[in-house]
Design a protein around this motif. Structure first.
Motif, PDB file in Angstrom:
ATOM      1  N   SER A 116     -66.896  31.189  82.260  1.00 29.38           N
ATOM      2  CA  SER A 116     -67.644  31.219  83.513  1.00 29.38           C
ATOM      3  C   SER A 116     -68.933  32.006  83.347  1.00 29.38           C
ATOM      4  N   GLY A 117     -69.873  31.777  84.256  1.00 33.73           N
ATOM      5  CA  GLY A 117     -71.146  32.472  84.222  1.00 33.73           C
ATOM      6  C   GLY A 117     -72.294  31.493  84.235  1.00 33.73           C
ATOM      7  N   THR A 118     -73.462  31.989  83.902  1.00 31.62           N
ATOM      8  CA  THR A 118     -74.659  31.166  83.898  1.00 31.62           C
ATOM      9  C   THR A 118     -75.105  30.916  82.468  1.00 31.62           C
ATOM     10  N   PHE A 119     -75.125  29.655  82.081  1.00 27.95           N
ATOM     11  CA  PHE A 119     -75.523  29.294  80.734  1.00 27.95           C
ATOM     12  C   PHE A 119     -75.933  27.837  80.707  1.00 27.95           C
ATOM     13  N   PHE A 123     -77.733  29.330  75.611  1.00 29.14           N
ATOM     14  CA  PHE A 123     -78.653  29.743  76.666  1.00 29.14           C
ATOM     15  C   PHE A 123     -80.045  29.199  76.393  1.00 29.14           C
ATOM     16  N   VAL A 126     -71.435  36.246  81.158  1.00 32.83           N
ATOM     17  CA  VAL A 126     -70.490  35.207  80.769  1.00 32.83           C
ATOM     18  C   VAL A 126     -69.130  35.842  80.537  1.00 32.83           C
TER      19      VAL A 126
END
Length: 123
Positions: A25-28, A101, A2
Motif C-alpha cells: 500500500s501507499g503511493t507509487f 516511483f 509504502v
C-alpha cells in the motif's frame, strides 16, 4: 509511505495447506518483481518464490510442485499457496516487493519488505 504486510501464516499439519497473502500500500507508480522469502530456525534466508510483472514465476527447488505464487496487480497483492506442507517448511515467511516511483530523475525502483509471518508445520 509504502507498506508491505503479510497475512495468512499459522500452524498446519504435514500434508496440509496454507495460503499467504501480501498487500503493498501507499503511493507509487507500479510494482515490478514480487516474491516470498523465508528465514529458517537456523537463520538461513532463502528465496521461496518470485514472480515478475509479466507473471513469470521462479521457485526454490524443494517447493516446486507444492507451492504456487500469484499476483493481483489491481489490488497490489501477491499470494503464496502452499500445499503438501512439510516440517522443513517451518520458517518466518517474508514478502518482498520492488516498488517503482516516478522521480525527477526518472523511474526508480526500491525493494520493500514486510514484517514476516510465521508458518509452522507440525503434528
Amino acid at each position: 509511505q509504502v507498506q508491505v504486510a503479510e497475512s495468512g501464516g499459522g500452524l498446519a499439519q504435514p500434508g496440509g495447506s496454507l495460503r499467504l497473502s501480501c498487500a503493498t500500500s501507499g503511493t507509487f507508480f507500479s510494482i515490478n518483481d514480487m516474491g516470498w522469502y523465508r528465514r529458517t530456525s537456523g537463520n538461513r534466508r532463502e528465496m521461496v518464490a518470485t514472480i515478475t510483472s509479466r507473471g513469470s514465476a521462479t521457485y526454490l527447488d524443494t517447493v516446486k510442485g507444492r507451492f504456487t505464487i500469484s499476483r493481483d496487480d489491481d489490488k497490489n497483492m501477491v499470494y503464496l499457496q502452499m500445499n503438501n506442507l512439510r516440517p522443513e517448511d517451518t520458517a518466518v515467511y517474508y514478502c518482498n516487493a520492488e516498488v517503482v516511483f516516478r522521480t525527477t530523475e526518472g523511474i526508480r525502483g526500491r525493494p520493500y519488505w514486510g514484517q514476516g509471518t510465521q508458518v509452522t508445520v507440525s503434528l
